[in-house]
Design a protein around this motif. Structure first.
Motif, PDB file in Angstrom:
ATOM      1  N   HIS A 218       0.811  -1.219   0.000  1.00 13.08           N
ATOM      2  CA  HIS A 218       0.000   0.000   0.000  1.00 13.08           C
ATOM      3  C   HIS A 218       0.847   1.273   0.000  1.00 13.08           C
ATOM      4  CE1 HIS A 218      -4.344  -1.508   0.883  1.00 13.08           C
ATOM      5  NE2 HIS A 218      -3.745  -2.166  -0.092  1.00 13.08           N
ATOM      6  N   GLY A 219       2.181   1.104   0.162  1.00  6.98           N
ATOM      7  CA  GLY A 219       3.071   2.254  -0.027  1.00  6.98           C
ATOM      8  C   GLY A 219       3.746   2.781   1.227  1.00  6.98           C
ATOM      9  N   LYS A 220       3.903   1.935   2.259  1.00  8.03           N
ATOM     10  CA  LYS A 220       4.525   2.385   3.506  1.00  8.03           C
ATOM     11  C   LYS A 220       5.981   2.787   3.304  1.00  8.03           C
ATOM     12  CE  LYS A 220       3.413  -1.693   5.135  1.00  8.03           C
ATOM     13  NZ  LYS A 220       2.536  -2.097   4.009  1.00  8.03           N
ATOM     14  N   THR A 221       6.746   1.900   2.660  1.00  2.68           N
ATOM     15  CA  THR A 221       8.171   2.188   2.491  1.00  2.68           C
ATOM     16  C   THR A 221       8.375   3.353   1.521  1.00  2.68           C
ATOM     17  OG1 THR A 221       8.625  -0.138   2.954  1.00  2.68           O
ATOM     18  CG2 THR A 221      10.419   1.133   2.008  1.00  2.68           C
ATOM     19  N   THR A 222       7.528   3.428   0.490  1.00  2.00           N
ATOM     20  CA  THR A 222       7.608   4.553  -0.449  1.00  2.00           C
ATOM     21  C   THR A 222       7.378   5.875   0.289  1.00  2.00           C
ATOM     22  OG1 THR A 222       6.724   3.109  -2.164  1.00  2.00           O
ATOM     23  CG2 THR A 222       6.715   5.461  -2.638  1.00  2.00           C
ATOM     24  N   LEU A 223       6.423   5.857   1.212  1.00  2.00           N
ATOM     25  CA  LEU A 223       6.151   7.070   1.998  1.00  2.00           C
ATOM     26  C   LEU A 223       7.387   7.465   2.811  1.00  2.00           C
ATOM     27  CD1 LEU A 223       4.358   9.246   3.302  1.00  2.00           C
ATOM     28  CD2 LEU A 223       3.529   7.507   4.882  1.00  2.00           C
TER      29      LEU A 223
ATOM     30  N   ILE B 268       9.437  -6.113  -1.106  1.00  2.00           N
ATOM     31  CA  ILE B 268       8.631  -6.459   0.068  1.00  2.00           C
ATOM     32  C   ILE B 268       9.461  -6.282   1.336  1.00  2.00           C
ATOM     33  CG2 ILE B 268       7.549  -8.397   1.291  1.00  2.00           C
ATOM     34  CD1 ILE B 268       6.159  -9.176  -1.115  1.00  2.00           C
ATOM     35  N   THR B 269       8.937  -5.494   2.239  1.00  2.00           N
ATOM     36  CA  THR B 269       9.638  -5.279   3.500  1.00  2.00           C
ATOM     37  C   THR B 269       9.543  -6.532   4.357  1.00  2.00           C
ATOM     38  OG1 THR B 269       9.085  -2.947   3.392  1.00  2.00           O
ATOM     39  CG2 THR B 269       9.760  -3.791   5.539  1.00  2.00           C
ATOM     40  N   GLN B 270      10.702  -6.976   4.866  1.00  3.81           N
ATOM     41  CA  GLN B 270      10.704  -8.209   5.660  1.00  3.81           C
ATOM     42  C   GLN B 270      11.224  -7.997   7.064  1.00  3.81           C
ATOM     43  OE1 GLN B 270      12.028 -11.709   3.693  1.00  3.81           O
ATOM     44  NE2 GLN B 270      11.634 -10.881   1.668  1.00  3.81           N
TER      45      GLN B 270
ATOM     46  N   PRO C  86       6.461  -4.386   7.976  1.00  5.96           N
ATOM     47  CA  PRO C  86       6.054  -5.113   6.778  1.00  5.96           C
ATOM     48  C   PRO C  86       4.533  -5.289   6.746  1.00  5.96           C
ATOM     49  CG  PRO C  86       7.470  -6.453   8.235  1.00  5.96           C
ATOM     50  CD  PRO C  86       7.024  -5.280   9.006  1.00  5.96           C
ATOM     51  N   GLY C  87       3.968  -5.306   5.530  1.00  9.05           N
ATOM     52  CA  GLY C  87       2.519  -5.473   5.409  1.00  9.05           C
ATOM     53  C   GLY C  87       2.115  -6.898   5.090  1.00  9.05           C
ATOM     54  N   HIS C  88       3.110  -7.722   4.767  1.00 10.16           N
ATOM     55  CA  HIS C  88       2.797  -9.102   4.402  1.00 10.16           C
ATOM     56  C   HIS C  88       2.158  -9.829   5.583  1.00 10.16           C
ATOM     57  CE1 HIS C  88       3.376 -13.298   3.281  1.00 10.16           C
ATOM     58  NE2 HIS C  88       3.456 -12.870   2.033  1.00 10.16           N
TER      59      HIS C  88
ATOM     60  N   ILE D  24      -3.253   8.562  -4.435  1.00 10.97           N
ATOM     61  CA  ILE D  24      -4.354   9.338  -5.026  1.00 10.97           C
ATOM     62  C   ILE D  24      -4.017   9.815  -6.438  1.00 10.97           C
ATOM     63  CG2 ILE D  24      -5.514  10.114  -2.908  1.00 10.97           C
ATOM     64  CD1 ILE D  24      -3.904  12.799  -3.422  1.00 10.97           C
ATOM     65  N   ASP D  25      -2.746   9.621  -6.847  1.00  7.00           N
ATOM     66  CA  ASP D  25      -2.375   9.976  -8.229  1.00  7.00           C
ATOM     67  C   ASP D  25      -2.904   8.962  -9.234  1.00  7.00           C
ATOM     68  OD1 ASP D  25       0.299   8.032  -8.857  1.00  7.00           O
ATOM     69  OD2 ASP D  25      -0.171   8.368  -6.764  1.00  7.00           O
ATOM     70  N   LYS D  26      -3.310   7.805  -8.765  1.00 10.45           N
ATOM     71  CA  LYS D  26      -3.755   6.755  -9.687  1.00 10.45           C
ATOM     72  C   LYS D  26      -5.148   7.083 -10.248  1.00 10.45           C
ATOM     73  CE  LYS D  26      -1.322   2.553  -8.912  1.00 10.45           C
ATOM     74  NZ  LYS D  26      -1.532   1.111  -8.802  1.00 10.45           N
TER      75      LYS D  26
ATOM     76  N   SER E 221       0.016  11.209  -2.161  1.00 11.75           N
ATOM     77  CA  SER E 221       0.683  10.317  -3.098  1.00 11.75           C
ATOM     78  C   SER E 221       2.122  10.202  -2.621  1.00 11.75           C
ATOM     79  CB  SER E 221       0.640  10.868  -4.526  1.00 11.75           C
ATOM     80  OG  SER E 221       1.570  10.135  -5.303  1.00 11.75           O
ATOM     81  N   ALA E 222       2.456   9.049  -2.065  1.00 14.92           N
ATOM     82  CA  ALA E 222       3.810   8.843  -1.546  1.00 14.92           C
ATOM     83  C   ALA E 222       4.805   8.906  -2.698  1.00 14.92           C
ATOM     84  CB  ALA E 222       3.892   7.503  -0.832  1.00 14.92           C
ATOM     85  N   LEU E 223       4.374   8.402  -3.859  1.00 11.35           N
ATOM     86  CA  LEU E 223       5.264   8.332  -5.018  1.00 11.35           C
ATOM     87  C   LEU E 223       5.571   9.724  -5.567  1.00 11.35           C
ATOM     88  CD1 LEU E 223       6.566   6.014  -6.683  1.00 11.35           C
ATOM     89  CD2 LEU E 223       4.718   6.328  -8.320  1.00 11.35           C
TER      90      LEU E 223
HETATM   91  P1  GTP Z   1       5.336  -3.957   2.098  1.00 11.67           P
HETATM   92  O1  GTP Z   1       6.405  -3.349   2.933  1.00 11.67           O
HETATM   93  O2  GTP Z   1       5.798  -5.138   1.340  1.00 11.67           O
HETATM   94  O3  GTP Z   1       4.086  -4.223   2.879  1.00 11.67           O
HETATM   95  O4  GTP Z   1       4.888  -2.834   0.989  1.00 11.67           O
HETATM   96  P2  GTP Z   1       4.842  -1.271   1.207  1.00 11.67           P
HETATM   97  O5  GTP Z   1       3.538  -0.895   1.839  1.00 11.67           O
HETATM   98  O6  GTP Z   1       6.072  -0.784   1.849  1.00 11.67           O
HETATM   99  O7  GTP Z   1       4.723  -0.765  -0.306  1.00 11.67           O
HETATM  100  P3  GTP Z   1       5.891  -0.094  -1.178  1.00 11.67           P
HETATM  101  O8  GTP Z   1       6.238   1.249  -0.630  1.00 11.67           O
HETATM  102  O9  GTP Z   1       6.979  -1.076  -1.339  1.00 11.67           O
HETATM  103  O10 GTP Z   1       5.082   0.185  -2.521  1.00 11.67           O
HETATM  104  C1  GTP Z   1       4.480  -0.826  -3.286  1.00 11.67           C
HETATM  105  C2  GTP Z   1       4.291  -0.357  -4.713  1.00 11.67           C
HETATM  106  O11 GTP Z   1       3.343   0.711  -4.757  1.00 11.67           O
HETATM  107  C3  GTP Z   1       5.573   0.167  -5.339  1.00 11.67           C
HETATM  108  O12 GTP Z   1       5.614  -0.236  -6.682  1.00 11.67           O
HETATM  109  C4  GTP Z   1       5.399   1.673  -5.255  1.00 11.67           C
HETATM  110  O13 GTP Z   1       6.081   2.378  -6.268  1.00 11.67           O
HETATM  111  C5  GTP Z   1       3.900   1.827  -5.426  1.00 11.67           C
HETATM  112  N1  GTP Z   1       3.409   3.060  -4.780  1.00 11.67           N
HETATM  113  C6  GTP Z   1       3.596   3.436  -3.503  1.00 11.67           C
HETATM  114  N2  GTP Z   1       3.018   4.637  -3.285  1.00 11.67           N
HETATM  115  C7  GTP Z   1       2.460   5.016  -4.435  1.00 11.67           C
HETATM  116  C8  GTP Z   1       1.714   6.189  -4.848  1.00 11.67           C
HETATM  117  O14 GTP Z   1       1.459   7.128  -4.101  1.00 11.67           O
HETATM  118  N3  GTP Z   1       1.280   6.209  -6.142  1.00 11.67           N
HETATM  119  C9  GTP Z   1       1.534   5.204  -7.012  1.00 11.67           C
HETATM  120  N4  GTP Z   1       1.056   5.328  -8.240  1.00 11.67           N
HETATM  121  N5  GTP Z   1       2.230   4.117  -6.680  1.00 11.67           N
HETATM  122  C10 GTP Z   1       2.692   4.011  -5.412  1.00 11.67           C
END
Ligand code: GTP
Ligand code: MG
Length: 376
Positions: free
Chosen positions: A97-102, A119-121, A141-143, A195-197, A229-231
């Motif tokens: 869901h984007g935790k690490t990206t955030l 995947i965060t482990q 991790p979200g897994h 929210i950018d999607k 949008s974390a990305l």
């Molecule tokens: P785990 O740690 O495995 O639970 O995943 P995570 O929640 O840390 O997710 P992660 O940040 O690894 O993102 C998963 C995917 O979603 C990646 O391909 C990111 O690029 C994508 N992603 C994350 N945030 C956004 C966002 O705001 N917009 C879009 N379009 N993609 C995103």
């Protein structure tokens, strides 16, 4: 054996549900009365609590227990030394869901790309600066396999950020994270992500949140929701503002002038360096040379390394730091504390090891779960 709810199990064995929840916490499981205990957890509980005996006679008070909890340390502190410390914020949510990206966006680095399969482990801890304020973040991790780690994350933290992808909505580990936060009684901020999607449906997420007792502020409820949008880095500043606002209301304090207390976030055996543990200091200051105890492992701090790889002499409140000098690998989630001297640390560690050893022997000769159910 079918799963059984905490409240039903408590009734069946004649325990207070609250006491049982605390015992569960000792096993690294954060639940509520509706938490469903599966066979494996039941087995653990029954072994750990020695249940049939416990019902007959309440446990004796002890100086310490072997589950890695606190021991009394002899020192004096001045209440006037307590001052605000950086909040510890845990990021939780369903896988991908984007935790690490955030957290990457907040720190402007690229952790996700270097993770195996993205995947965060493990649990990661970082400090970030917002304006002139520091915030300590914990990534989880979200897994679904990592429930215990999420539970630990919730226990460590002052505030939780729940990340929910707007194109996916509330998923099983989102619900689990909500329950961890509720059980640990910590404030929760929702980050509605992605929210950018084009197929993002933030309002649907909010609707689903209400079904779990989280009513967004703009709908008249108490739950802070920030659409991000974390990305793309959208609305990250707003999210940080909300974190600092909530932190201010929580009035989080620590005393840097006392011996350190903290939690083991992760630990491993490093070929060159021996046992290396990442410790999050929650109160006090950890210094090179300090005698330390974590669960049944003791040692003396040989070196402290900050998250950027720099050697430091002191780690203050809310700081994650790598600690070298444990004589064995401590368990993630165990409480860490500085004791008066190495001798006492060693004595307690030896006693705890002996207890763990005895507990293991007992478990091996223990009745099976079926036997237990026959008894009650
Ligand atoms: P785990 O740690 O495995 O639970 O995943 P995570 O929640 O840390 O997710 P992660 O940040 O690894 O993102 C998963 C995917 O979603 C990646 O391909 C990111 O690029 C994508 N992603 C994350 N945030 C956004 C966002 O705001 N917009 C879009 N379009 N993609 C995103
Ligand atoms: Mg991740």
């Amino acid at each position: 054996i079918p799963p059984i709810k905490v409240k039903d199990f408590a009734e069946e064995v004649g325990m207070q549900a609250n006491t049982l929840l605390k015992d569960l916490m000792g096993l690294g499981i954060m639940g509520n009365i509706n938490y469903s205990l599966d066979e494996e957890t039941l087995e653990l509980l029954i072994d750990e609590l020695d249940l049939p005996a416990k019902i007959a006679a309440p446990e004796e008070e002890e100086d310490f227990t072997c589950d890695g909890s606190k021991v009394k340390v002899d020192f004096e502190e001045d209440p006037a030394d307590y001052r605000l410390r950086s909040p510890i914020v845990t990021v939780m949510g369903h896988v991908d869901h984007g935790k690490t990206t955030l957290l990457d966006m907040i720190r402007k680095t690229r952790v996700t790309e270097s993770e195996a399969g993205g995947i965060t482990q493990h649990i990661g801890a970082y400090q970030a600066i917002s304006g002139d304020q520091k915030i300590t973040f914990i990534d989880t991790p979200g897994h679904e396999a990592f429930t215990a780690m999420r539970a630990r994350g919730a226990q460590l933290t002052d505030i939780a950020i729940l990340v929910v992808a707007a194109d996916d909505g509330i998923m099983p580990q989102t619900v689990e994270a909500i329950n961890h936060a509720k059980a640990a009684d910590i404030p929760l901020i929702v980050a509605v992500n992605k929210i950018d999607k084009p197929n993002a449906q933030p309002d649907r997420v909010k609707q689903e949140l209400t079904e779990h007792g989280l009513v967004p502020e703009e709908w008249g409820g108490k739950t802070i929701c920030v659409e991000i949008s974390a990305l793309k880095g959208e609305n990250i500043d707003e999210l940080m503002e909300m974190v600092l606002l909530v932190a201010e209301m929580e009035d989080i304090k620590a005393n840097p002038n006392r011996p350190a207390e903290g939690v083991i976030i992760e630990a491993e055996l490093d070929k060159g360096r021996g046992a290396v543990a990442t410790v999050l200091v929650k109160n006090g200051s950890l210094k090179v040379g300090d005698p330390i105890l974590a669960g049944s492992v003791c040692g003396r701090v040989k070196a402290l390394v900050d998250e950027h790889g720099n050697r430091i002499d002191v780690a203050g409140p809310a700081m994650p730091v790598e600690v070298l000098g444990f004589n064995d690998v401590p368990k993630a989630g165990d409480f860490v504390q500085v004791l008066e001297d190495e001798k006492r640390a060693r004595e307690i560690s030896e006693e705890r090891q002996e207890k763990e050893h005895q507990a293991r022997i007992q478990t091996e000769s223990k009745v099976t779960l079926e036997d237990f159910y026959d008894q009650i």
